[in-house]
Enzyme design. Structure first.
Site, PDB file in Angstrom:
ATOM      1  N   GLN A 251       0.799  -1.264  -0.032  1.00 39.35           N
ATOM      2  CA  GLN A 251       0.018  -0.026   0.055  1.00 39.35           C
ATOM      3  C   GLN A 251       0.926   1.227   0.006  1.00 39.35           C
ATOM      4  O   GLN A 251       1.109   1.796   1.142  1.00 39.35           O
ATOM      5  CB  GLN A 251      -0.955   0.012   1.282  1.00 39.35           C
ATOM      6  CG  GLN A 251      -1.512  -1.292   1.308  1.00 39.35           C
ATOM      7  CD  GLN A 251      -2.919  -1.612   0.594  1.00 39.35           C
ATOM      8  OE1 GLN A 251      -3.618  -0.799   0.262  1.00 39.35           O
ATOM      9  NE2 GLN A 251      -2.871  -2.979   0.025  1.00 39.35           N
TER      10      GLN A 251
ATOM     11  N   ARG B  25      -4.729   4.895   2.152  1.00 35.67           N
ATOM     12  CA  ARG B  25      -4.207   5.275   0.949  1.00 35.67           C
ATOM     13  C   ARG B  25      -4.285   4.306  -0.173  1.00 35.67           C
ATOM     14  O   ARG B  25      -4.735   3.175   0.275  1.00 35.67           O
ATOM     15  CB  ARG B  25      -2.670   5.250   1.450  1.00 35.67           C
ATOM     16  CG  ARG B  25      -2.086   4.082   1.937  1.00 35.67           C
ATOM     17  CD  ARG B  25      -0.735   3.860   2.511  1.00 35.67           C
ATOM     18  NE  ARG B  25       0.402   4.551   1.758  1.00 35.67           N
ATOM     19  CZ  ARG B  25       1.325   4.494   2.014  1.00 35.67           C
ATOM     20  NH1 ARG B  25       2.065   3.859   3.164  1.00 35.67           N
ATOM     21  NH2 ARG B  25       2.533   4.922   1.176  1.00 35.67           N
TER      22      ARG B  25
ATOM     23  N   ALA C 237     -12.174   3.026   1.468  1.00 32.15           N
ATOM     24  CA  ALA C 237     -11.278   2.027   1.338  1.00 32.15           C
ATOM     25  C   ALA C 237     -10.217   2.482   0.278  1.00 32.15           C
ATOM     26  O   ALA C 237     -10.343   3.577  -0.316  1.00 32.15           O
ATOM     27  CB  ALA C 237     -11.854   0.909   1.011  1.00 32.15           C
ATOM     28  N   HIS C 238      -9.062   1.547  -0.024  1.00 34.35           N
ATOM     29  CA  HIS C 238      -8.220   2.096  -0.726  1.00 34.35           C
ATOM     30  C   HIS C 238      -8.607   2.137  -2.267  1.00 34.35           C
ATOM     31  O   HIS C 238      -9.456   1.438  -2.775  1.00 34.35           O
ATOM     32  CB  HIS C 238      -7.078   1.171  -0.490  1.00 34.35           C
ATOM     33  CG  HIS C 238      -7.145  -0.491  -0.568  1.00 34.35           C
ATOM     34  ND1 HIS C 238      -6.022  -0.998  -0.572  1.00 34.35           N
ATOM     35  CD2 HIS C 238      -8.270  -0.942  -1.197  1.00 34.35           C
ATOM     36  CE1 HIS C 238      -6.899  -2.368  -0.899  1.00 34.35           C
ATOM     37  NE2 HIS C 238      -7.812  -2.018  -1.308  1.00 34.35           N
ATOM     38  N   ASN C 239      -7.810   3.079  -2.994  1.00 30.77           N
ATOM     39  CA  ASN C 239      -8.255   3.268  -4.335  1.00 30.77           C
ATOM     40  C   ASN C 239      -9.622   3.642  -4.805  1.00 30.77           C
ATOM     41  O   ASN C 239      -9.863   3.861  -6.075  1.00 30.77           O
ATOM     42  CB  ASN C 239      -7.974   1.702  -5.328  1.00 30.77           C
ATOM     43  CG  ASN C 239      -6.670   1.153  -4.728  1.00 30.77           C
ATOM     44  OD1 ASN C 239      -5.749   1.933  -4.720  1.00 30.77           O
ATOM     45  ND2 ASN C 239      -6.634  -0.166  -4.666  1.00 30.77           N
TER      46      ASN C 239
END
Length: 282
Positions: A144, A164, A185-187
């Site tokens: 990550q 991130r 959440a990420h992305n």
């Protein structure tokens, strides 16, 4: 009580306790060491805090007591940071931004006039693991390595968590508002002027258009696209991408989320079936 000084009462200044020595806080010492023993830098209207020598803090910034500014941080003019915050590494904060107490921010770019309420956690690692062929094999953590990018005039509610990115930056567009206890959440990419109510969660790699509104406790599955202007009723579960219907309606609800009229039909059908079975049993 005589050992403690009075709180600053001016509405233009953060309320900061000055007389409590930060050396006495055991939990604060490890954070202080991360600042590479940089000297404490005093700013107007601020308490005792540590700033890493490789960080840049504008002289008009106001920083509360017991906060730590780690390496690679850039703080623009007129920024307010509350007490007991950990900022960095690799953080830039735009002018006029207000960060309340007990906030942790890393790997993040904040725009101008952002308002972050107490307890928010921004820029931490997302939830990503790879399973091996054998169920007994330990899970491998996915890297990550990217950042969180937050636009101008955004509000982040209390105890929100924003991860991130792993393959792209997690992004929140200008004028978007997150209620308390929202998880991103990420992305995830969120457009402009969105409203997300409390306890909602958006799973990884979703695309949310401009002006989207999510009611309280809405869950959005991973890799979902929600088109601009869509509205989702509270407690709904978005398991498929949402597009505007043929009749132009953009309101969805239910589990899984469907157009509002279909949701109402489903609810009425289930009610009729329930009543019929109840009568049959009599």
């Amino acid at each position: 009580l005589s050992r403690f000084s009075a709180l600053a009462r001016s509405p233009t200044k953060p309320q900061v306790l000055y007389s409590i020595p930060y050396q006495s806080l055991a939990l604060y010492k490890p954070l202080r060491s991360l600042a590479s023993n940089a000297p404490i830098r005093k700013f107007p209207n601020s308490g005792s805090f540590d700033v890493h020598q490789d960080s840049s803090v504008h002289e008009t910034a106001q920083i509360g007591s017991f906060s730590v500014i780690l390496d690679g941080v850039k703080v623009a003019p007129d920024v307010t940071i509350g007490s007991c915050c950990v900022i960095g590494p690799d953080v830039s904060i735009g002018a006029g931004t207000k960060i309340a107490s007990n906030v942790t921010i890393s790997n993040c770019s904040l725009g101008k006039i952002v308002n972050i309420l107490p307890g928010a956690r921004i820029g931490q690692d997302g939830f990503g693991f790879t399973a091996g062929p054998d169920p007994a094999t330990p899970l491998a953590k996915k890297p990550q390595m990217l950042r969180v990018v937050i636009g101008d005039n955004v509000e982040i509610g209390a105890n929100c968590t924003i991860d991130r990115g792993s393959w792209r930056d997690t992004t929140i567009g200008n004028f978007t508002k997150l209620d308390n206890q929202v998880h991103i959440a990420h992305n995830v990419v969120i457009g402009r002027a969105c409203l997300i109510a409390a306890q909602s969660g958006v799973a990884g790699s979703c695309n949310i258009g401009d002006g989207v509104q999510l009611g309280g406790q809405v869950g959005v599955a991973q890799h979902i696209t929600i088109t601009s202007g869509s509205r989702v009723a509270g407690k709904s579960g978005v398991m498929n991408s949402l597009n505007k219907c043929e009749d132009g309606l953009d309101v969805f609800g239910g589990v899984p989320a469907v157009p509002l009229r279909d949701w109402h039909r489903q609810s009425l059908f289930l009610r009729k079936i329930g009543r019929k079975r109840g009568n049959d049993r009599k």
